[in-house]
Design a protein around this motif. Structure first.
Motif, PDB file in Angstrom:
ATOM      1  N   GLU A   1      33.131 -30.087  21.553  1.00  0.00           N
ATOM      2  CA  GLU A   1      33.847 -28.828  21.292  1.00  0.00           C
ATOM      3  C   GLU A   1      34.059 -28.138  22.635  1.00  0.00           C
ATOM      4  O   GLU A   1      33.254 -28.315  23.563  1.00  0.00           O
ATOM      5  CB  GLU A   1      32.994 -27.902  20.426  1.00  0.00           C
ATOM      6  CG  GLU A   1      32.625 -28.472  19.070  1.00  0.00           C
ATOM      7  CD  GLU A   1      31.441 -27.728  18.476  1.00  0.00           C
ATOM      8  OE1 GLU A   1      31.650 -27.007  17.492  1.00  0.00           O
ATOM      9  OE2 GLU A   1      30.322 -27.854  19.020  1.00  0.00           O
ATOM     10  N   PHE A   2      35.094 -27.339  22.686  1.00  0.00           N
ATOM     11  CA  PHE A   2      35.417 -26.661  23.955  1.00  0.00           C
ATOM     12  C   PHE A   2      34.890 -25.231  23.979  1.00  0.00           C
ATOM     13  O   PHE A   2      34.920 -24.537  22.951  1.00  0.00           O
ATOM     14  CB  PHE A   2      36.935 -26.648  24.165  1.00  0.00           C
ATOM     15  CG  PHE A   2      37.512 -28.016  24.335  1.00  0.00           C
ATOM     16  CD1 PHE A   2      37.317 -28.723  25.516  1.00  0.00           C
ATOM     17  CD2 PHE A   2      38.245 -28.613  23.326  1.00  0.00           C
ATOM     18  CE1 PHE A   2      37.842 -29.997  25.682  1.00  0.00           C
ATOM     19  CE2 PHE A   2      38.779 -29.889  23.473  1.00  0.00           C
ATOM     20  CZ  PHE A   2      38.573 -30.580  24.660  1.00  0.00           C
ATOM     21  N   HIS A   3      34.485 -24.794  25.175  1.00  0.00           N
ATOM     22  CA  HIS A   3      34.043 -23.404  25.341  1.00  0.00           C
ATOM     23  C   HIS A   3      35.147 -22.419  24.975  1.00  0.00           C
ATOM     24  O   HIS A   3      34.874 -21.330  24.495  1.00  0.00           O
ATOM     25  CB  HIS A   3      33.638 -23.141  26.798  1.00  0.00           C
ATOM     26  CG  HIS A   3      32.321 -23.746  27.168  1.00  0.00           C
ATOM     27  ND1 HIS A   3      31.151 -23.424  26.520  1.00  0.00           N
ATOM     28  CD2 HIS A   3      31.990 -24.650  28.128  1.00  0.00           C
ATOM     29  CE1 HIS A   3      30.147 -24.112  27.069  1.00  0.00           C
ATOM     30  NE2 HIS A   3      30.640 -24.856  28.031  1.00  0.00           N
ATOM     31  N   VAL A   4      36.394 -22.800  25.235  1.00  0.00           N
ATOM     32  CA  VAL A   4      37.493 -21.850  25.041  1.00  0.00           C
ATOM     33  C   VAL A   4      37.830 -21.611  23.568  1.00  0.00           C
ATOM     34  O   VAL A   4      38.594 -20.697  23.263  1.00  0.00           O
ATOM     35  CB  VAL A   4      38.781 -22.314  25.770  1.00  0.00           C
ATOM     36  CG1 VAL A   4      38.621 -22.244  27.274  1.00  0.00           C
ATOM     37  CG2 VAL A   4      39.180 -23.707  25.320  1.00  0.00           C
ATOM     38  N   SER A   5      37.268 -22.423  22.655  1.00  0.00           N
ATOM     39  CA  SER A   5      37.626 -22.277  21.244  1.00  0.00           C
ATOM     40  C   SER A   5      37.284 -20.890  20.719  1.00  0.00           C
ATOM     41  O   SER A   5      36.243 -20.325  21.055  1.00  0.00           O
ATOM     42  CB  SER A   5      36.927 -23.354  20.408  1.00  0.00           C
ATOM     43  OG  SER A   5      37.523 -24.598  20.646  1.00  0.00           O
TER      44      SER A   5
ATOM     45  N   ARG B   1      38.968 -20.731  31.804  1.00  0.00           N
ATOM     46  CA  ARG B   1      37.913 -20.037  31.033  1.00  0.00           C
ATOM     47  C   ARG B   1      38.449 -19.511  29.714  1.00  0.00           C
ATOM     48  O   ARG B   1      37.687 -19.242  28.788  1.00  0.00           O
ATOM     49  CB  ARG B   1      37.359 -18.879  31.849  1.00  0.00           C
ATOM     50  CG  ARG B   1      36.550 -19.393  33.013  1.00  0.00           C
ATOM     51  CD  ARG B   1      36.070 -18.263  33.867  1.00  0.00           C
ATOM     52  NE  ARG B   1      35.176 -18.807  34.858  1.00  0.00           N
ATOM     53  CZ  ARG B   1      34.074 -18.216  35.252  1.00  0.00           C
ATOM     54  NH1 ARG B   1      33.713 -17.058  34.725  1.00  0.00           N
ATOM     55  NH2 ARG B   1      33.315 -18.757  36.178  1.00  0.00           N
ATOM     56  N   ARG B   2      39.747 -19.266  29.672  1.00  0.00           N
ATOM     57  CA  ARG B   2      40.396 -18.825  28.438  1.00  0.00           C
ATOM     58  C   ARG B   2      41.613 -19.720  28.245  1.00  0.00           C
ATOM     59  O   ARG B   2      42.127 -20.284  29.200  1.00  0.00           O
ATOM     60  CB  ARG B   2      40.862 -17.364  28.561  1.00  0.00           C
ATOM     61  CG  ARG B   2      39.763 -16.338  28.525  1.00  0.00           C
ATOM     62  CD  ARG B   2      40.350 -14.943  28.563  1.00  0.00           C
ATOM     63  NE  ARG B   2      41.194 -14.739  29.735  1.00  0.00           N
ATOM     64  CZ  ARG B   2      40.739 -14.377  30.934  1.00  0.00           C
ATOM     65  NH1 ARG B   2      39.440 -14.169  31.103  1.00  0.00           N
ATOM     66  NH2 ARG B   2      41.564 -14.216  31.939  1.00  0.00           N
ATOM     67  N   LEU B   3      42.062 -19.779  26.994  1.00  0.00           N
ATOM     68  CA  LEU B   3      43.255 -20.584  26.763  1.00  0.00           C
ATOM     69  C   LEU B   3      44.301 -19.693  26.106  1.00  0.00           C
ATOM     70  O   LEU B   3      44.274 -19.480  24.899  1.00  0.00           O
ATOM     71  CB  LEU B   3      42.908 -21.796  25.889  1.00  0.00           C
ATOM     72  CG  LEU B   3      43.848 -22.995  26.046  1.00  0.00           C
ATOM     73  CD1 LEU B   3      43.134 -24.290  25.756  1.00  0.00           C
ATOM     74  CD2 LEU B   3      45.067 -22.855  25.172  1.00  0.00           C
TER      75      LEU B   3
ATOM     76  N   PHE C   1      33.717 -27.048  30.594  1.00  0.00           N
ATOM     77  CA  PHE C   1      34.678 -26.981  29.472  1.00  0.00           C
ATOM     78  C   PHE C   1      34.157 -27.520  28.146  1.00  0.00           C
ATOM     79  O   PHE C   1      34.774 -27.267  27.114  1.00  0.00           O
ATOM     80  CB  PHE C   1      36.020 -27.631  29.857  1.00  0.00           C
ATOM     81  CG  PHE C   1      35.992 -29.102  30.193  1.00  0.00           C
ATOM     82  CD1 PHE C   1      35.556 -29.551  31.430  1.00  0.00           C
ATOM     83  CD2 PHE C   1      36.447 -30.035  29.282  1.00  0.00           C
ATOM     84  CE1 PHE C   1      35.561 -30.902  31.745  1.00  0.00           C
ATOM     85  CE2 PHE C   1      36.469 -31.392  29.576  1.00  0.00           C
ATOM     86  CZ  PHE C   1      36.017 -31.820  30.824  1.00  0.00           C
ATOM     87  N   ILE C   2      33.040 -28.222  28.153  1.00  0.00           N
ATOM     88  CA  ILE C   2      32.522 -28.754  26.881  1.00  0.00           C
ATOM     89  C   ILE C   2      31.191 -28.107  26.534  1.00  0.00           C
ATOM     90  O   ILE C   2      30.295 -28.008  27.373  1.00  0.00           O
ATOM     91  CB  ILE C   2      32.396 -30.290  26.954  1.00  0.00           C
ATOM     92  CG1 ILE C   2      33.802 -30.874  26.966  1.00  0.00           C
ATOM     93  CG2 ILE C   2      31.589 -30.851  25.795  1.00  0.00           C
ATOM     94  CD1 ILE C   2      33.882 -32.338  27.006  1.00  0.00           C
ATOM     95  N   LYS C   3      31.107 -27.676  25.279  1.00  0.00           N
ATOM     96  CA  LYS C   3      29.868 -27.048  24.809  1.00  0.00           C
ATOM     97  C   LYS C   3      28.799 -28.107  24.584  1.00  0.00           C
ATOM     98  O   LYS C   3      29.104 -29.156  24.007  1.00  0.00           O
ATOM     99  CB  LYS C   3      30.102 -26.393  23.441  1.00  0.00           C
ATOM    100  CG  LYS C   3      30.797 -25.073  23.453  1.00  0.00           C
ATOM    101  CD  LYS C   3      30.809 -24.562  22.007  1.00  0.00           C
ATOM    102  CE  LYS C   3      31.827 -23.459  21.830  1.00  0.00           C
ATOM    103  NZ  LYS C   3      32.039 -23.121  20.425  1.00  0.00           N
TER     104      LYS C   3
ATOM    105  N   ARG D   1      28.328 -35.558  25.653  1.00  0.00           N
ATOM    106  CA  ARG D   1      29.435 -35.480  24.689  1.00  0.00           C
ATOM    107  C   ARG D   1      30.720 -36.015  25.317  1.00  0.00           C
ATOM    108  O   ARG D   1      31.490 -36.727  24.671  1.00  0.00           O
ATOM    109  CB  ARG D   1      29.608 -34.038  24.209  1.00  0.00           C
ATOM    110  CG  ARG D   1      28.376 -33.538  23.451  1.00  0.00           C
ATOM    111  CD  ARG D   1      28.584 -32.144  22.926  1.00  0.00           C
ATOM    112  NE  ARG D   1      28.741 -32.185  21.478  1.00  0.00           N
ATOM    113  CZ  ARG D   1      29.009 -31.122  20.725  1.00  0.00           C
ATOM    114  NH1 ARG D   1      29.172 -29.933  21.273  1.00  0.00           N
ATOM    115  NH2 ARG D   1      29.117 -31.230  19.423  1.00  0.00           N
TER     116      ARG D   1
END
Lengths: 296, 312
Positions: free
Chosen positions: A153-157, B21-23, B67-69, B79
């Motif tokens: 999953e992405f942080h930006v979600s 950091r944001r999309l 970028f990946i949790k 992951r």
């Protein structure tokens, strides 16, 4: 609601994926099968045996196209040459609807050949919906987008996957190919309740359902399509058809492919759940009628 | 900080320095997708793990965490690694299946190293995995160290195996009939070769070699089925390397099956000249003086029966 505008008001039952190891059996034995799902890309070629086999299949069976490379969620624009080939195939198969995945897998024209997860943001949902609309308008066929299984999953979600799916399909006004195995796999990998996912999906947009097998590793599940469907996935399927109605269902079996009969028998297990859903629905209708007829 | 010496994958634009950091925009989406694609396309380590360092020398774990949790079971790196392994295993398998001859020639280990190096430089630029090997012959020439000391033979085998992919599903145009050909004088007539036909002049009988490999592998598969519950089948029999000899091969299909047809040098010259757009008269002249009109007539009869000619 088995027939809706997202599956062109068809009433398809249980289908199987058309796979190379079964070609000879299907062409020679002509087994009963309500419909076959083909991987579009395997037939987006200019000639040769793939199209020769497809034409023979089309003489006997109904075919629905399922794609793996449209990458609705990719930042790249749809590729015109790709769309042109796809449209030629749509005309050949007369597929009533066409499905592909809610994912990305290419950037700058470089392909990973994977179904990579989306960042669940409003901006990505808008971009993806716009692309689905463009593709549908060009192909002139209803589109259903399939939820993928994911391992990251992405942080930006900014939202859940099912909220993202709903956002995309509402904005694109398209259908959903609900893959219940993928819901289950992702639920285990990301620790959410798969039934929350189901409840969050706009049921009236589900045009088709996928079931498949997966593989359990120590720390995650992998969507491998090389096993029979596992019990928790069948249970989720049962809930899905209670919620969406009896919907065109396809069993995916893509690796370590057993005989046609074995795959067919596995797919037919869906019938038990469909019968259960039908009985429950009939009982509900009868109870409603009795209530209405009961003296005040 | 150690910097990566990896080639930049052909066609892929550089990733951003850091993941967004944001999309909020399409540009953010593209930046995130470039970041992840670059991470996946970096070759795995010898243990099939995600490369420990990013392109700029930073630890990959640090970059993945941008970028990946992570979750309660797996780190961001782990992951991302699931996807990187999936990518590499998938594309290596894709090339592996299409090149039994090259695999037999180089051995599994060397073949695997070649394919990894090739895909690191030339990742897929097509929606279909069918085209994965399209630039492999070119890469073998460009980077001979992966196939030395058999680079020339490896190049010939790779060309032959790619020609089979073309023969399998390239277009078939309407076949020219004898009557259509007869309507135009040879001095003006230009014949096209079917898109699925490849003409190969090579210094080894690679067709015999690849056929021997395929036959061996098929027999081995059968043996393996027969003894599914018994002892393991014998080790893979080594196919002798082909001896150097100039051969002319036409790879084609008829009607839907793959075939390789040997032609002699004069016939090959005629076909090559036709493919290059020469008129029929000039193409036949290219064959030289040692060829009789009767021979040419017989060749054309066979080639037309096989449906090789179409309109240009």
């Amino acid at each position: 609601m088995p027939a809706n505008r997202f599956n062109a008001f068809t009433d398809y039952g249980i289908g199987l994926g058309l796979r190379v190891p079964h070609y000879a059996h299907i062409l020679e034995q002509k087994p009963t099968c309500d419909w076959f799902e083909i991987i579009s890309e395997n037939f987006m070629v200019d000639g040769g045996r793939p199209l020769h086999v497809l034409d023979q299949i089309l003489e006997q069976y109904r075919v629905v196209q399922h794609g793996v490379s449209m990458y609705f969620g990719s930042a790249d624009q749809p590729d015109r040459a790709h769309l042109k080939k796809l449209k030629a195939l749509v005309r050949r198969t007369k597929t009533p609807w066409l499905s592909d995945h809610l994912c990305w897998g290419s950037v700058d024209g470089t392909f990973t050949h994977d179904l990579l997860p989306m960042p669940y943001t409003l901006a990505a949902a808008k971009r993806t919906a716009e692309k689905i609309r463009q593709v549908r308008d060009y192909l002139e066929v209803p589109i259903c987008v399939e939820n993928v299984s994911s391992y990251a999953e992405f942080h930006v979600s900014e939202m859940t996957e099912w909220e993202f799916l709903s956002e995309v399909v509402e904005r694109a006004d398209c259908g959903i190919l609900l893959d219940v195995n993928n819901i289950y796999v992702s639920a285990q990998n990301h620790s959410f309740d798969p039934y929350d996912y189901l409840r969050g999906v706009p049921a009236d947009r589900v045009g088709q359902i996928h079931v498949a097998g997966h593989t359990k590793f120590e720390q995650y599940l992998l969507d491998t399509h090389d096993h029979p469907v596992l019990d928790p996935v069948w249970k989720l399927y049962a809930q899905a058809i209670r919620q969406c109605g009896v919907t065109a269902t396809l069993l995916e079996w893509d690796d370590k492919i057993p005989s046609f009969e074995e795959v067919h028998d596995e797919a037919m297990k869906a019938n038990a759940f469909i019968a259960g859903a039908r009985t429950a629905k009939a009982a509900k209708r009868t109870a409603k009628t009795h209530t209405a007829l009961a003296p005040p | 900080m150690p910097r990566s010496t990896l080639p930049t994958p052909s066609g892929l634009k550089p990733p951003p320095k850091h993941a967004p950091r944001r999309l909020r925009t399409d540009a953010d989406l593209r930046a995130l997708q470039r970041m992840m694609t670059h991470a996946l396309l970096q070759p795995l380590t010898a243990d099939d793990e995600l490369a420990p360092r990013w392109r700029d020398g930073r630890p990959m774990a640090e970059v993945a965490a941008e970028f990946i949790k992570p979750n309660d079971r797996l780190s961001s790196f782990e992951r991302l690694q699931i996807y990187a392994r999936g990518y590499w295993f998938r594309v290596i398998d894709g090339v592996y299946e299409d090149h039994p001859g090259l695999r037999a020639l180089l051995g599994d280990k060397k073949f695997s190293a070649l394919v990894r190096a090739y895909l690191a430089k030339y990742p897929s630029r097509s929606f279909t995995m069918r085209n994965l090997s399209s630039r492999l012959p070119q890469f073998i020439r460009e980077a001979p160290r992966w196939t030395a000391p058999r680079t020339a033979l490896a190049h010939a085998v790779a060309r032959f195996e790619w020609a089979q992919t073309i023969a399998f599903d390239a277009a078939a145009l309407p076949v020219l009939t004898a009557a259509e050909i007869a309507r135009t004088p040879p001095a003006r007539l230009r014949l096209g070769l079917q898109p699925y036909v490849s003409l190969l002049a090579v210094d080894w009988p690679v067709d015999d070699y690849v056929m021997a490999v395929k036959t061996r592998d098929a027999l081995r598969r059968e043996a393996s089925h027969a003894v599914e519950h018994g002892p393991r089948p014998a080790a893979r029999k080594k196919i002798p390397l082909p001896r150097r000899r100039r051969v002319f091969i036409v790879v084609h299909r008829y009607p839907h099956r793959l075939y390789y047809k040997r032609v002699d040098s004069a016939g090959f010259k005629i076909l090559t000249a036709l493919a290059a757009g020469r008129t029929l008269a000039r193409a036949v002249a290219a064959a030289g003086r040692g060829v009789t009109p009767r021979q040419v007539g017989e060749w054309f009869a066979t080639w037309m029966e096989l449906g090789w000619f179409c309109r240009r």
